[in-house]
Motif scaffolding. Structure first.
Motif, mmCIF file in Angstrom:
data_model
loop_
_atom_site.group_PDB
_atom_site.id
_atom_site.type_symbol
_atom_site.label_atom_id
_atom_site.label_comp_id
_atom_site.label_asym_id
_atom_site.label_seq_id
_atom_site.Cartn_x
_atom_site.Cartn_y
_atom_site.Cartn_z
ATOM 1 N N HIS A 98 -7.802 75.746 38.673
ATOM 2 C CA HIS A 98 -6.719 76.392 37.948
ATOM 3 C C HIS A 98 -5.516 76.610 38.864
ATOM 4 O O HIS A 98 -5.620 76.554 40.081
ATOM 5 N N CYS A 99 -4.367 76.819 38.243
ATOM 6 C CA CYS A 99 -3.136 77.062 38.987
ATOM 7 C C CYS A 99 -3.219 78.415 39.684
ATOM 8 O O CYS A 99 -3.758 79.373 39.143
ATOM 9 N N SER A 100 -2.642 78.500 40.900
ATOM 10 C CA SER A 100 -2.791 79.738 41.667
ATOM 11 C C SER A 100 -1.501 80.223 42.316
ATOM 12 O O SER A 100 -1.532 81.144 43.129
ATOM 13 N N SER A 101 -0.347 79.640 41.993
ATOM 14 C CA SER A 101 0.906 80.090 42.595
ATOM 15 C C SER A 101 2.016 80.027 41.570
ATOM 16 O O SER A 101 1.902 79.365 40.532
ATOM 17 N N ALA A 102 3.136 80.704 41.869
ATOM 18 C CA ALA A 102 4.269 80.718 40.940
ATOM 19 C C ALA A 102 4.823 79.318 40.724
ATOM 20 O O ALA A 102 5.255 78.965 39.619
ATOM 21 N N ALA A 103 4.778 78.484 41.770
ATOM 22 C CA ALA A 103 5.286 77.118 41.635
ATOM 23 C C ALA A 103 4.487 76.319 40.620
ATOM 24 O O ALA A 103 4.998 75.370 40.011
ATOM 25 N N ASP A 104 3.224 76.704 40.419
ATOM 26 C CA ASP A 104 2.381 75.982 39.474
ATOM 27 C C ASP A 104 2.853 76.153 38.035
ATOM 28 O O ASP A 104 2.387 75.444 37.148
ATOM 29 N N ALA A 105 3.735 77.101 37.792
ATOM 30 C CA ALA A 105 4.192 77.347 36.426
ATOM 31 C C ALA A 105 5.047 76.207 35.887
ATOM 32 O O ALA A 105 5.330 76.159 34.696
ATOM 33 N N ALA A 106 5.477 75.294 36.751
ATOM 34 C CA ALA A 106 6.235 74.132 36.292
ATOM 35 C C ALA A 106 5.271 73.149 35.637
ATOM 36 O O ALA A 106 4.862 72.146 36.219
ATOM 37 N N ALA A 107 4.889 73.458 34.408
ATOM 38 C CA ALA A 107 3.767 72.767 33.762
ATOM 39 C C ALA A 107 4.008 71.272 33.614
ATOM 40 O O ALA A 107 3.092 70.471 33.792
ATOM 41 N N PHE A 108 5.223 70.858 33.274
ATOM 42 C CA PHE A 108 5.470 69.434 33.071
ATOM 43 C C PHE A 108 5.341 68.677 34.388
ATOM 44 O O PHE A 108 4.790 67.573 34.441
ATOM 45 N N ALA A 109 5.866 69.263 35.473
ATOM 46 C CA ALA A 109 5.760 68.608 36.784
ATOM 47 C C ALA A 109 4.307 68.499 37.207
ATOM 48 O O ALA A 109 3.885 67.493 37.789
ATOM 49 N N ILE A 110 3.526 69.543 36.907
ATOM 50 C CA ILE A 110 2.091 69.509 37.222
ATOM 51 C C ILE A 110 1.420 68.364 36.456
ATOM 52 O O ILE A 110 0.640 67.591 37.015
ATOM 53 N N ALA A 111 1.730 68.256 35.169
ATOM 54 C CA ALA A 111 1.098 67.226 34.349
ATOM 55 C C ALA A 111 1.414 65.831 34.885
ATOM 56 O O ALA A 111 0.535 64.971 34.963
ATOM 57 N N ASP A 112 2.677 65.611 35.294
ATOM 58 C CA ASP A 112 3.047 64.295 35.817
ATOM 59 C C ASP A 112 2.341 64.007 37.134
ATOM 60 O O ASP A 112 1.823 62.900 37.360
ATOM 61 N N ALA A 113 2.320 65.016 38.048
ATOM 62 C CA ALA A 113 1.656 64.821 39.344
ATOM 63 C C ALA A 113 0.168 64.626 39.168
ATOM 64 O O ALA A 113 -0.475 63.831 39.868
ATOM 65 N N TRP A 114 -0.414 65.341 38.220
ATOM 66 C CA TRP A 114 -1.855 65.256 37.941
ATOM 67 C C TRP A 114 -2.235 63.849 37.509
ATOM 68 O O TRP A 114 -3.213 63.264 37.982
ATOM 69 N N LEU A 115 -1.428 63.265 36.608
ATOM 70 C CA LEU A 115 -1.724 61.913 36.144
ATOM 71 C C LEU A 115 -1.540 60.881 37.249
ATOM 72 O O LEU A 115 -2.215 59.853 37.265
ATOM 73 N N ALA A 116 -0.650 61.156 38.186
ATOM 74 C CA ALA A 116 -0.369 60.203 39.253
ATOM 75 C C ALA A 116 -1.324 60.328 40.430
ATOM 76 O O ALA A 116 -1.292 59.511 41.341
ATOM 77 N N THR A 117 -2.190 61.340 40.415
ATOM 78 C CA THR A 117 -3.047 61.616 41.571
ATOM 79 C C THR A 117 -4.462 61.123 41.322
ATOM 80 O O THR A 117 -5.127 61.592 40.397
ATOM 81 N N PRO A 118 -4.980 60.203 42.137
ATOM 82 C CA PRO A 118 -6.383 59.768 41.993
ATOM 83 C C PRO A 118 -7.333 60.932 42.221
ATOM 84 O O PRO A 118 -6.999 61.899 42.914
#
Length: 265
Positions: A98-118
């Motif tokens: 789960h997300c654990s920092s204020a920066a993690d609140a950028a949900a769209f950026a997280i979703a894009d990075a998540w899909l790009a990360t093996p």
């Protein structure tokens, strides 16, 4: 959460759900993912209690048929992220965080990075080093659900031993003959419906999603599963079981008991 990454081209099937607190963010993330070029399908499982939402998404990820061209992943949004992570991680092949920092609140950026990360990508926690082999060996050896041979229709995955914790599933119509254990146990129903007869105390309990029951050591109890049911159980010590009747006797006793109840309605 993710199942093991495939070696083929990176396209995704996403399972998503939320509790009431997370519904608006889940809807926004689902809309964003559906527009993402790497996402082939998004299965929106809607809104439920946090543990049921986590279980629904984890079941989708865990049970997806292997496909070298389509990787299954899951998103569960709730008030804190803690409870859904705990429940999701009880499923084989699912590794949720789960997300654990204020920066993690950028949900769209997280979703894009998540899909790009093996799945096995380096991370800052390991100094950006490759995934250690000892971790992979641990994941490869993670316990799987095993059939409960003496109770047809059931399967159990022990996740810790002495004190023992396990994730258990039974199919609708399954019966646990009267039995007892050396140690008492706590039980929480994740999803489903069951009835428990404590024959020692001469009491019965109807249990549904979220219900808790403690059975003391030595108490003889019998169980009937009225729906497909999943639950988490913890014994105070090691797991053992001592049958006090056979399956046919249990089924006859339960049929007689439920028949009496039905005739009184």
């Amino acid at each position: 959460m993710a199942a093991s990454a495939s070696a083929g081209s990176r396209h995704f099937k996403i399972f998503a759900a939320a509790d009431g607190f997370g519904e608006p963010l889940k809807d926004a993330v689902v809309a964003h993912l559906r527009a993402h070029p790497s996402v082939a399908d998004v299965v929106d499982l809607g809104v439920d209690k946090y543990y049921a939402a986590a279980a629904a998404v984890a079941r989708g990820v865990s049970s997806s048929a292997p496909d070298p061209a389509l990787e299954s992943r899951g998103v569960v949004v709730c008030g804190t992220g803690a409870g859904v992570t705990i429940f999701a991680n009880k499923y084989p092949g699912v590794y949720a965080t789960h997300c654990s920092s204020a920066a993690d609140a950028a949900a769209f950026a997280i979703a894009d990075a998540w899909l790009a990360t093996p799945f096995r990508a380096p991370c800052p926690a390991s100094g950006d080093a490759p995934w250690p082999e000892d971790i992979q060996k641990f994941l490869d050896a993670a316990p799987v659900r095993e059939p409960v041979d003496i109770m047809p229709g059931g399967e159990m995955r022990i996740v810790r031993e002495s004190p023992t914790s396990a994730y258990v599933r039974f199919k609708a119509g399954s019966v646990e003959p009267a039995h007892h254990h050396t140690f008492g146990h706590d039980l929480v129903v994740i999803k489903g419906k069951k009835k428990v007869w404590n024959l020692t105390k001469k009491e019965s309990y109807g249990l549904v999603d979220g219900d808790f029951l403690f059975t003391p050591a030595g108490d003889v109890h019998r169980v009937k599963y009225l729906e497909d049911t999943e639950f988490f159980i913890r014994w105070d010590g090691h797991w053992d079981i001592f049958l006090d009747e056979d399956l046919e006797t249990a089924r006859n006793a339960i049929d007689a008991e439920l028949g009496v109840v039905d005739s009184e309605k």
